[in-house]
Design a protein around this motif. Structure first.
Motif, PDB file in Angstrom:
ATOM      1  N   ALA A   1     -11.120 -11.578  -5.227  1.00 55.69           N
ATOM      2  CA  ALA A   1     -10.246 -12.027  -4.144  1.00 55.69           C
ATOM      3  C   ALA A   1      -8.905 -11.293  -4.181  1.00 55.69           C
ATOM      4  O   ALA A   1      -8.421 -10.803  -3.150  1.00 55.69           O
ATOM      5  N   LEU A   2      -8.323 -11.197  -5.354  1.00 53.10           N
ATOM      6  CA  LEU A   2      -7.041 -10.485  -5.473  1.00 53.10           C
ATOM      7  C   LEU A   2      -7.192  -9.002  -5.153  1.00 53.10           C
ATOM      8  O   LEU A   2      -6.319  -8.405  -4.514  1.00 53.10           O
ATOM      9  N   GLY A   3      -8.295  -8.410  -5.582  1.00 55.34           N
ATOM     10  CA  GLY A   3      -8.536  -7.006  -5.283  1.00 55.34           C
ATOM     11  C   GLY A   3      -8.666  -6.749  -3.792  1.00 55.34           C
ATOM     12  O   GLY A   3      -8.156  -5.751  -3.272  1.00 55.34           O
ATOM     13  N   LEU A   4      -9.353  -7.656  -3.086  1.00 57.64           N
ATOM     14  CA  LEU A   4      -9.462  -7.519  -1.627  1.00 57.64           C
ATOM     15  C   LEU A   4      -8.080  -7.552  -0.981  1.00 57.64           C
ATOM     16  O   LEU A   4      -7.784  -6.756  -0.083  1.00 57.64           O
ATOM     17  N   LEU A   5      -7.233  -8.455  -1.444  1.00 57.86           N
ATOM     18  CA  LEU A   5      -5.890  -8.553  -0.885  1.00 57.86           C
ATOM     19  C   LEU A   5      -5.048  -7.335  -1.219  1.00 57.86           C
ATOM     20  O   LEU A   5      -4.249  -6.876  -0.397  1.00 57.86           O
ATOM     21  N   LEU A   6      -5.228  -6.781  -2.417  1.00 58.14           N
ATOM     22  CA  LEU A   6      -4.521  -5.541  -2.760  1.00 58.14           C
ATOM     23  C   LEU A   6      -4.952  -4.395  -1.849  1.00 58.14           C
ATOM     24  O   LEU A   6      -4.144  -3.550  -1.473  1.00 58.14           O
TER      25      LEU A   6
END
Length: 115
Positions: A55-60
């Motif tokens: 999830a954090l990677g998608l947002l990055l």
């Protein structure tokens, strides 16, 4: 295409973030589902951290680091291929849940490559 990419990616990140927290907090529905498919409770921390990292990677990726977003989407696709396999092995009637997450992750991956 950019609007679709943003929408799919934000929804995929939000859903995975929600379920990552549910895994880490050992929500009742997570424990019931894990037991139904034969996943030990001891795996929930790792599974939650993987979903959260995705999830954090998608947002990055949305924030300007596209290679991280694409890698996160690919990681989530692989994660949910494994989840589908576990549900098929069980066999478990809640197969539509990991299939939905797989579809969302695949959509985020495809759109990240197309933008």
């Amino acid at each position: 295409m950019t609007a679709a990419y943003i929408a799919v990616t934000v929804l995929t990140a939000a859903a995975n973030g929600f379920f990552a927290v549910a895994d880490l907090l050992r929500a009742r529905f997570v424990l019931a589902n894990s037991a139904a498919v034969g996943v030990p409770e001891s795996w929930l921390t790792t599974l939650g951290l993987l979903k959260g990292a995705g999830a954090l990677g998608l947002l990055l990726g949305l924030a300007g680091v596209p290679v991280v977003g694409t890698a996160a989407a690919l990681g989530l696709v692989l994660f949910f291929v494994g989840a589908v396999a576990v549900h098929l092995r069980a066999p478990d009637l809640s197969l539509l849940v990991p299939l939905g997450f797989l579809g969302a992750a695949a959509g985020a991956l495809f759109l990240s490559l197309a933008v």
